[in-house]
Write an enzyme that holds these catalytic residues in place. Structure first.
Site, PDB file in Angstrom:
ATOM      1  N   CYS A 141       6.266 -12.848  11.546  1.00 23.38           N
ATOM      2  CA  CYS A 141       5.544 -12.139  10.485  1.00 23.38           C
ATOM      3  C   CYS A 141       6.495 -11.691   9.376  1.00 23.38           C
ATOM      4  O   CYS A 141       7.340 -10.823   9.590  1.00 23.38           O
ATOM      5  CB  CYS A 141       4.828 -10.941  11.113  1.00 23.38           C
ATOM      6  SG  CYS A 141       4.131  -9.772   9.942  1.00 23.38           S
ATOM      7  N   CYS A 146       6.291  -7.990   8.425  1.00 22.43           N
ATOM      8  CA  CYS A 146       6.887  -7.175   9.494  1.00 22.43           C
ATOM      9  C   CYS A 146       8.392  -7.066   9.295  1.00 22.43           C
ATOM     10  O   CYS A 146       8.977  -5.995   9.494  1.00 22.43           O
ATOM     11  CB  CYS A 146       6.604  -7.789  10.864  1.00 22.43           C
ATOM     12  SG  CYS A 146       4.850  -7.870  11.293  1.00 22.43           S
TER      13      CYS A 146
END
Length: 182
Positions: free
Chosen positions: A105, A108
């Protein structure tokens, strides 16, 4: 845990010194009243076996020093799993910030340094954890996590608030301030 990869044992005649190799913080020194020597089996659990110079068979001494530069490592974001969730998050007496993330991600990875900064700034006031949703899907499902990164805030074992997406540090700080006892 914070000392796993940063110990160096050096000996001179009659003394031994363990030094942490991390450049993260100011030096902290603890002086032990006596030194009875280190043996290889004591160090196996804290340092890598790949560097034989870490081990000493030096004799005894009356005084030795322990110097560590990695004090901040303890205040970094720790990993929580399905098995440790109840103890670390639900059972915590301090407010808890939990980041739900995954290694693939992009957002993230963008928010991770912000979470690290908050963990250091609020050290002692909150506990900060991260949970990989690929490795621990049960917790993510239990809390209805459908997008990552998602940051959940807990106090007294109850979910209080959630923030979804890569948000600015000020957003997370403002949310944390609601739950931190000043």
């Amino acid at each position: 845990m914070a000392l796993e990869n940063c110990l160096r044992l050096s000996t001179t005649v009659g003394t031994a010194r363990i030094q942490c190799l991390s450049p993260l913080s100011s030096r902290k020194t603890l002086v032990f009243s006596s030194y009875r020597g280190f043996n290889k089996s004591m160090l196996h659990s804290t340092v890598s076996n790949s560097n034989p110079s870490l081990y000493s068979t030096a004799g005894t001494s009356r005084k030795s020093s322990f110097v560590c530069n990695a004090r901040e490592k303890v205040n970094e974001v720790q990993v929580v799993t399905d098995s440790s969730w109840n103890k670390l998050v639900i059972g915590s007496e301090t407010p808890v910030l939990v980041e739900f993330w995954a290694p693939w991600c992009g957002p993230c990875r963008m928010i991770a340094p912000i979470i690290d900064e908050l963990a250091k700034e609020y050290a002692g006031k909150i506990a900060c954890y991260k949970i990989n949703t690929d490795d621990c899907p049960n917790i993510a499902t239990q809390y209805g996590i459908r997008s990552i990164p998602t940051v959940l805030f807990f106090k007294n074992g109850e979910k209080k608030e959630s923030v979804i997406g890569a948000v600015p540090k000020s957003t997370l700080s403002a949310t944390l301030d609601k739950y931190v006892d000043i």
